[in-house]
Design a protein around this motif. Sequence first.
Motif, mmCIF file in Angstrom:
data_model
loop_
_atom_site.group_PDB
_atom_site.id
_atom_site.type_symbol
_atom_site.label_atom_id
_atom_site.label_comp_id
_atom_site.label_asym_id
_atom_site.label_seq_id
_atom_site.Cartn_x
_atom_site.Cartn_y
_atom_site.Cartn_z
ATOM 1 N N LEU A 41 0.947 -1.093 -0.076
ATOM 2 C CA LEU A 41 -0.063 -0.124 -0.016
ATOM 3 C C LEU A 41 0.996 1.297 0.069
ATOM 4 C CD1 LEU A 41 -2.631 -0.897 2.808
ATOM 5 C CD2 LEU A 41 -3.053 -1.319 0.535
ATOM 6 N N ARG A 42 0.320 2.311 -0.371
ATOM 7 C CA ARG A 42 0.880 3.548 -0.150
ATOM 8 C C ARG A 42 0.047 4.631 0.404
ATOM 9 N NH1 ARG A 42 1.776 4.714 -5.249
ATOM 10 N NH2 ARG A 42 3.841 3.951 -5.446
ATOM 11 N N LEU A 43 0.502 5.044 1.735
ATOM 12 C CA LEU A 43 -0.097 5.878 2.434
ATOM 13 C C LEU A 43 -0.059 7.195 1.739
ATOM 14 C CD1 LEU A 43 0.569 4.703 5.937
ATOM 15 C CD2 LEU A 43 -1.447 4.090 4.726
ATOM 16 N N GLY A 45 -1.826 11.538 1.627
ATOM 17 C CA GLY A 45 -2.315 12.819 2.444
ATOM 18 C C GLY A 45 -1.581 12.776 3.859
ATOM 19 N N ALA A 46 -2.406 12.983 4.805
ATOM 20 C CA ALA A 46 -1.838 13.333 6.133
ATOM 21 C C ALA A 46 -0.914 12.059 6.659
ATOM 22 C CB ALA A 46 -2.714 13.805 7.143
ATOM 23 N N CYS A 47 -1.551 11.269 6.243
ATOM 24 C CA CYS A 47 -0.813 9.693 6.841
ATOM 25 C C CYS A 47 0.374 9.625 6.164
ATOM 26 C CB CYS A 47 -2.057 8.570 6.171
ATOM 27 S SG CYS A 47 -3.464 8.426 7.234
ATOM 28 N N GLY A 48 0.582 9.918 4.701
ATOM 29 C CA GLY A 48 1.901 9.753 4.011
ATOM 30 C C GLY A 48 3.045 10.435 4.725
ATOM 31 N N SER A 49 2.924 11.498 5.326
ATOM 32 C CA SER A 49 3.956 12.543 5.936
ATOM 33 C C SER A 49 4.145 12.207 7.630
ATOM 34 C CB SER A 49 3.959 13.610 5.454
ATOM 35 O OG SER A 49 2.801 14.380 6.082
ATOM 36 N N CYS A 50 3.099 11.414 7.992
ATOM 37 C CA CYS A 50 3.013 11.439 9.602
ATOM 38 C C CYS A 50 3.920 10.664 10.262
ATOM 39 C CB CYS A 50 1.577 10.497 9.758
ATOM 40 S SG CYS A 50 1.116 10.650 11.472
#
Length: 79
Positions: A41-43, A45-50
């Motif tokens: 998977l690729r996270l 939005g906010a999850c991608g950089s959290c």
Amino acid sequence: MADEALVAKVKEALEIFRPQLQADGGDMEYISIDDKNAVHLRLTGACGSCPMATYTLKMGVERFLKETCPEVTEVLQEE
């Protein structure tokens, strides 16, 4: 390559989990299932950089997927 039934089952489970990520401004993108039944998977939005993204992926998404799709061995994050 995973069989079509497993792919469909995983995608359906991800759609059920997705609102939890979206509530915090994030999302996820299905990439693939490898020959070891690991979901990639690729996270986004906010999850991608959290900084808690790994925790979210393992304790949230992976745990949920393993409960709903026992064939899944793990969830891996793609960049």
